[in-house]
Design a protein around this motif. Structure first.
Motif, PDB file in Angstrom:
ATOM      1  N   UNK A 188     -13.187 -26.985 -28.815  1.00 48.18           N
ATOM      2  CA  UNK A 188     -12.916 -25.642 -28.607  1.00 48.18           C
ATOM      3  C   UNK A 188     -14.321 -24.987 -28.225  1.00 48.18           C
ATOM      4  N   UNK A 189     -15.362 -25.281 -28.984  1.00 52.48           N
ATOM      5  CA  UNK A 189     -16.804 -25.003 -28.765  1.00 52.48           C
ATOM      6  C   UNK A 189     -17.258 -25.458 -27.534  1.00 52.48           C
ATOM      7  N   UNK A 190     -17.162 -26.444 -26.930  1.00 54.74           N
ATOM      8  CA  UNK A 190     -17.511 -26.961 -25.599  1.00 54.74           C
ATOM      9  C   UNK A 190     -16.740 -26.129 -24.474  1.00 54.74           C
ATOM     10  N   UNK A 191     -15.565 -26.051 -24.777  1.00 56.36           N
ATOM     11  CA  UNK A 191     -14.602 -25.057 -23.589  1.00 56.36           C
ATOM     12  C   UNK A 191     -15.350 -23.655 -23.593  1.00 56.36           C
ATOM     13  N   UNK A 194     -17.277 -22.215 -20.211  1.00 54.84           N
ATOM     14  CA  UNK A 194     -16.668 -21.009 -19.460  1.00 54.84           C
ATOM     15  C   UNK A 194     -17.435 -19.852 -19.521  1.00 54.84           C
ATOM     16  N   UNK A 195     -18.494 -19.840 -20.414  1.00 53.09           N
ATOM     17  CA  UNK A 195     -18.958 -18.555 -20.612  1.00 53.09           C
ATOM     18  C   UNK A 195     -20.584 -18.612 -20.719  1.00 53.09           C
ATOM     19  N   UNK A 196     -21.039 -19.764 -20.109  1.00 55.16           N
ATOM     20  CA  UNK A 196     -22.601 -20.079 -20.649  1.00 55.16           C
ATOM     21  C   UNK A 196     -23.487 -19.005 -19.926  1.00 55.16           C
ATOM     22  N   UNK A 197     -23.416 -18.402 -18.660  1.00 54.27           N
ATOM     23  CA  UNK A 197     -24.253 -17.635 -18.246  1.00 54.27           C
ATOM     24  C   UNK A 197     -24.347 -16.368 -18.917  1.00 54.27           C
ATOM     25  N   UNK A 198     -23.183 -15.762 -19.548  1.00 53.57           N
ATOM     26  CA  UNK A 198     -23.077 -14.533 -20.518  1.00 53.57           C
ATOM     27  C   UNK A 198     -23.943 -14.950 -21.683  1.00 53.57           C
ATOM     28  N   UNK A 243     -26.330 -22.063 -35.358  1.00 49.66           N
ATOM     29  CA  UNK A 243     -26.509 -21.709 -33.934  1.00 49.66           C
ATOM     30  C   UNK A 243     -25.183 -21.728 -33.193  1.00 49.66           C
ATOM     31  N   UNK A 244     -24.278 -22.804 -33.601  1.00 44.34           N
ATOM     32  CA  UNK A 244     -22.863 -22.877 -33.010  1.00 44.34           C
ATOM     33  C   UNK A 244     -21.880 -21.364 -33.347  1.00 44.34           C
ATOM     34  N   UNK A 245     -22.240 -21.213 -34.674  1.00 46.16           N
ATOM     35  CA  UNK A 245     -21.325 -19.920 -35.146  1.00 46.16           C
ATOM     36  C   UNK A 245     -21.859 -18.637 -34.269  1.00 46.16           C
ATOM     37  N   UNK A 246     -23.133 -18.584 -33.993  1.00 48.14           N
ATOM     38  CA  UNK A 246     -23.671 -17.413 -33.236  1.00 48.14           C
ATOM     39  C   UNK A 246     -22.963 -17.388 -31.953  1.00 48.14           C
ATOM     40  N   UNK A 247     -23.316 -18.482 -31.400  1.00 45.54           N
ATOM     41  CA  UNK A 247     -22.734 -18.836 -29.830  1.00 45.54           C
ATOM     42  C   UNK A 247     -21.268 -18.410 -29.834  1.00 45.54           C
ATOM     43  N   UNK A 248     -20.335 -18.887 -30.898  1.00 42.64           N
ATOM     44  CA  UNK A 248     -19.127 -18.587 -30.965  1.00 42.64           C
ATOM     45  C   UNK A 248     -18.733 -16.934 -31.050  1.00 42.64           C
ATOM     46  N   UNK A 249     -19.676 -16.313 -31.689  1.00 40.87           N
ATOM     47  CA  UNK A 249     -19.611 -14.798 -31.875  1.00 40.87           C
ATOM     48  C   UNK A 249     -19.835 -14.084 -30.741  1.00 40.87           C
TER      49      UNK A 249
END
Length: 64
Positions: free
Chosen positions: A3-6, A10-14, A56-62
């Motif tokens: 789910x993290x990769x998805x 999908x939102x990498x530019x943002x 880092x993963x948690x921050x990106x998720x947020x």
């Protein structure tokens, strides 16, 4: 694929824009997203920000 990769894919530019606002020391090379190489990217971000990989993963998720 996780789910993290998805979310990242999908939102990498943002996500990338918000990360650069928060951490000006991150470069385009640090934030280069390549499918299948998420761990290397997380490692670069971790090294520059001083956060753990999970932080880092948690921050990106947020953000996403």
């Amino acid at each position: 694929m996780s789910a993290f990769t998805d979310k990242v894919k999908g939102n990498w530019n943002v996500i990338k824009g918000k990360m650069k606002e928060e951490y000006a020391e991150l470069t385009e090379d640090d934030l280069l997203y390549e499918e299948g190489k998420e761990d290397q990217m997380l490692g670069r971000i971790q090294k520059k920000t001083g956060k753990t990989k999970q932080e880092v993963k948690d921050w990106i998720d947020s953000i996403g």
